[in-house]
Design a protein around this motif. Structure first.
Motif, PDB file in Angstrom:
ATOM      1  N   PRO A 129       4.193  -0.731  -2.098  1.00 51.90           N
ATOM      2  CA  PRO A 129       3.717  -0.668  -0.675  1.00 51.90           C
ATOM      3  C   PRO A 129       4.864  -0.519   0.320  1.00 51.90           C
ATOM      4  CG  PRO A 129       2.328  -1.735  -2.155  1.00 51.90           C
ATOM      5  CD  PRO A 129       3.504  -1.354  -3.043  1.00 51.90           C
ATOM      6  N   GLU A 130       4.523   0.199   1.443  1.00 54.31           N
ATOM      7  CA  GLU A 130       5.677  -0.175   2.527  1.00 54.31           C
ATOM      8  C   GLU A 130       4.704  -0.189   3.908  1.00 54.31           C
ATOM      9  OE1 GLU A 130       7.613   3.637   2.204  1.00 54.31           O
ATOM     10  OE2 GLU A 130       8.946   3.123   0.853  1.00 54.31           O
ATOM     11  N   GLY A 131       5.388  -0.650   4.668  1.00 53.18           N
ATOM     12  CA  GLY A 131       4.864  -0.860   6.010  1.00 53.18           C
ATOM     13  C   GLY A 131       4.636  -2.361   6.363  1.00 53.18           C
ATOM     14  N   ARG A 132       3.997  -2.551   7.755  1.00 52.46           N
ATOM     15  CA  ARG A 132       3.942  -3.842   8.473  1.00 52.46           C
ATOM     16  C   ARG A 132       3.532  -4.985   7.508  1.00 52.46           C
ATOM     17  NH1 ARG A 132       0.276  -5.881  11.518  1.00 52.46           N
ATOM     18  NH2 ARG A 132      -0.936  -3.804  11.604  1.00 52.46           N
ATOM     19  N   SER A 133       2.650  -4.571   6.648  1.00 53.19           N
ATOM     20  CA  SER A 133       2.143  -5.505   5.689  1.00 53.19           C
ATOM     21  C   SER A 133       2.621  -5.722   4.624  1.00 53.19           C
ATOM     22  CB  SER A 133       0.603  -5.205   5.545  1.00 53.19           C
ATOM     23  OG  SER A 133      -0.112  -5.109   6.921  1.00 53.19           O
ATOM     24  N   ALA A 134       3.798  -4.997   4.287  1.00 56.75           N
ATOM     25  CA  ALA A 134       4.239  -5.009   2.788  1.00 56.75           C
ATOM     26  C   ALA A 134       4.792  -6.405   2.223  1.00 56.75           C
ATOM     27  CB  ALA A 134       5.397  -4.193   2.792  1.00 56.75           C
ATOM     28  N   ALA A 135       5.414  -7.172   3.304  1.00 57.69           N
ATOM     29  CA  ALA A 135       5.953  -8.609   3.052  1.00 57.69           C
ATOM     30  C   ALA A 135       4.491  -9.467   2.460  1.00 57.69           C
ATOM     31  CB  ALA A 135       6.647  -9.154   3.876  1.00 57.69           C
ATOM     32  N   ALA A 136       3.366  -9.394   3.099  1.00 59.45           N
ATOM     33  CA  ALA A 136       2.383 -10.237   2.697  1.00 59.45           C
ATOM     34  C   ALA A 136       1.678  -9.643   1.471  1.00 59.45           C
ATOM     35  CB  ALA A 136       1.279  -9.920   3.665  1.00 59.45           C
ATOM     36  N   PHE A 137       1.772  -8.452   1.077  1.00 61.69           N
ATOM     37  CA  PHE A 137       1.564  -7.953  -0.289  1.00 61.69           C
ATOM     38  C   PHE A 137       2.404  -8.494  -1.405  1.00 61.69           C
ATOM     39  CE2 PHE A 137       2.260  -5.023  -3.585  1.00 61.69           C
ATOM     40  CZ  PHE A 137       1.001  -4.807  -4.226  1.00 61.69           C
ATOM     41  N   ARG A 138       3.742  -8.311  -1.077  1.00 62.44           N
ATOM     42  CA  ARG A 138       4.550  -8.779  -2.274  1.00 62.44           C
ATOM     43  C   ARG A 138       4.359 -10.315  -2.416  1.00 62.44           C
ATOM     44  NH1 ARG A 138       7.996  -5.455   0.804  1.00 62.44           N
ATOM     45  NH2 ARG A 138       9.020  -7.190   1.837  1.00 62.44           N
ATOM     46  N   ARG A 139       4.214 -11.017  -1.275  1.00 59.68           N
ATOM     47  CA  ARG A 139       3.998 -12.575  -1.625  1.00 59.68           C
ATOM     48  C   ARG A 139       2.628 -12.809  -2.357  1.00 59.68           C
ATOM     49  NH1 ARG A 139       5.170 -13.152   4.047  1.00 59.68           N
ATOM     50  NH2 ARG A 139       3.075 -12.886   4.698  1.00 59.68           N
ATOM     51  N   LEU A 140       1.582 -12.157  -1.977  1.00 59.27           N
ATOM     52  CA  LEU A 140       0.419 -12.123  -3.125  1.00 59.27           C
ATOM     53  C   LEU A 140       0.692 -11.757  -4.463  1.00 59.27           C
ATOM     54  CD1 LEU A 140      -2.566 -13.083  -3.198  1.00 59.27           C
ATOM     55  CD2 LEU A 140      -3.246 -10.875  -2.364  1.00 59.27           C
ATOM     56  N   GLN A 141       1.370 -10.620  -4.454  1.00 55.69           N
ATOM     57  CA  GLN A 141       1.851 -10.148  -5.818  1.00 55.69           C
ATOM     58  C   GLN A 141       2.672 -11.449  -6.615  1.00 55.69           C
ATOM     59  OE1 GLN A 141       1.235  -8.227  -8.407  1.00 55.69           O
ATOM     60  NE2 GLN A 141       1.772  -6.062  -7.525  1.00 55.69           N
ATOM     61  N   ASN A 142       3.461 -11.765  -5.838  1.00 55.01           N
ATOM     62  CA  ASN A 142       4.243 -12.793  -6.789  1.00 55.01           C
ATOM     63  C   ASN A 142       3.492 -14.085  -7.090  1.00 55.01           C
ATOM     64  OD1 ASN A 142       6.584 -11.320  -6.375  1.00 55.01           O
ATOM     65  ND2 ASN A 142       7.320 -12.377  -4.453  1.00 55.01           N
ATOM     66  N   GLU A 143       2.454 -14.485  -6.357  1.00 62.05           N
ATOM     67  CA  GLU A 143       1.647 -15.670  -6.775  1.00 62.05           C
ATOM     68  C   GLU A 143       0.753 -15.389  -7.893  1.00 62.05           C
ATOM     69  OE1 GLU A 143      -0.518 -16.329  -3.050  1.00 62.05           O
ATOM     70  OE2 GLU A 143       1.014 -17.571  -2.263  1.00 62.05           O
ATOM     71  N   VAL A 144       0.352 -13.943  -7.951  1.00 62.12           N
ATOM     72  CA  VAL A 144      -0.601 -13.482  -8.919  1.00 62.12           C
ATOM     73  C   VAL A 144       0.222 -13.563 -10.199  1.00 62.12           C
ATOM     74  CG1 VAL A 144      -2.213 -11.879  -9.903  1.00 62.12           C
ATOM     75  CG2 VAL A 144      -2.285 -12.591  -7.683  1.00 62.12           C
TER      76      VAL A 144
END
Length: 345
Positions: A177-192
């Protein structure tokens, strides 16, 4: 009389192998449907959409496209029966697929969701473990079935995501995923990912030599209440899997039942050829098309020529393009057009 649109993902052979594959096929009914037409066209994919050509086509046909992107989440929730239990229902929802990410020599790749073999108890256990982390990040997580969950993420409405099949077999670096929220997505992905790494479900799967479920994929964002257009055709699926299957609800038990008992305009979405093409098993691909000839193409041609169906459209695709063919009973009387599969080339 009804109109049938037959959608066959990956049934359009890729150019480098097309002559050999077409030469190996014995499909007179398909030949007639492709050759004796009132119109036909081949259209390239819109690469900016990050979805495969048949997915883009289906989104447009059902009225579920957002800027050309498949916006399937809300409709899939409705079809899966989970929408009724959410109060209040609002905001932006995503489809979430539990997935296996493979580590290749130089990059990461997503495993085919159709081969994951995730059971309901396994999926439920992973879901319940991950849900508090989604909620802590401000995102509700709702269970659909073993392979399909749903996430509310209003602040991720502008996230540019790719469909799982578009990312399949590709370097995931280019498809995340790309865009303004991509970093938040990656953080949640890493936690899971950390959470699932030592999960008993994955330990048991690896003991059985099954791929671990080590990540999730989010896509198909749609505002709550985004449903198919009122005049959209009925969608029936066979071997579709994932969210496309969820859009249609129940599917027939056997392929010969697929094209029967049609009422009104219907899209028949048959994904049987896709796994063979994705896996480059071209012998299996030819064998699958031969099965479709007997179980699907011949009965549909018979219904058309006998007047039980008004019009038949075929939508065949590969990764880079899709082709559309329209035929009628009148077009089938064009005896001077020799049936051939050359339009697949």
């Amino acid at each position: 009389m009804s109109q049938i649109t037959l959608v066959l993902p990956f049934a359009l052979p890729i150019p480098e192998f097309a002559p050999d594959l077409v030469g190996a096929l014995q499909a007179p009914a398909l030949s007639a449907l492709l050759s004796r037409t009132s119109s036909h066209a081949r259209l390239p994919a819109n690469d900016a959409v990050r979805a495969l050509p048949h997915e883009q086509w289906l989104a447009r046909e059902l009225g579920l496209a957002n800027g050309g992107r498949p916006a399937f989440a809300a409709a899939a929730m409705r079809a899966a029966g989970v929408e009724a239990g959410i109060e209040p229902l609002g905001g932006t929802w995503f489809i979430v697929n539990p997935i296996h990410i493979e580590i290749a020599r130089t990059h990461l790749m997503m495993g085919d969701l159709r081969n994951l073999g995730l059971t309901e108890p396994e999926s439920r256990a992973l879901f319940e473990t991950a849900r508090p982390y989604f909620e802590e990040a401000g995102h509700a997580l709702v269970y659909g079935d073993a392979g399909t969950w749903f996430m509310r993420a209003d602040d991720w409405a502008g996230l540019d995501t790719a469909t799982p099949d578009a990312a399949l077999g590709m370097d995931l670096t280019d498809w995340m995923p790309e865009g303004r929220s991509a970093a938040a997505f990656r953080r949640l992905q890493n936690e899971v990912q950390i959470l699932w790494h030592t999960h008993p479900v994955n330990a048991a799967r690896e003991a059985r030599r099954l791929p671990p479920v080590n990540a999730f994929w989010a896509w198909g964002a749609a505002e709550a209440g985004t449903l198919p257009a009122p005049d959209a055709p009925t969608l029936k699926t066979f071997d579709a899997g994932g969210a496309v299957q969820a859009l249609a609800g129940a599917q027939p038990d056997a392929l010969p039942d697929f094209g029967t008992r049609l009422d009104g305009d219907t899209i028949l979405y048959c994904g049987s050829a896709a796994p063979y093409a994705v896996g480059a098993d071209w012998g299996g691909w030819v064998a699958q098309l031969q099965q479709l000839e007997a179980a699907l193409f011949a009965p549909i041609l018979d219904a058309l020529t006998k007047g039980r169906v008004r019009e038949v459209r075929l939508v065949l695709s590969h990764r880079d393009a899709h082709a559309e063919f329209t035929t009628t009973a009148l077009a089938q009387r064009k005896f001077w057009r020799r049936p051939t599969l050359d339009r697949l080339l």
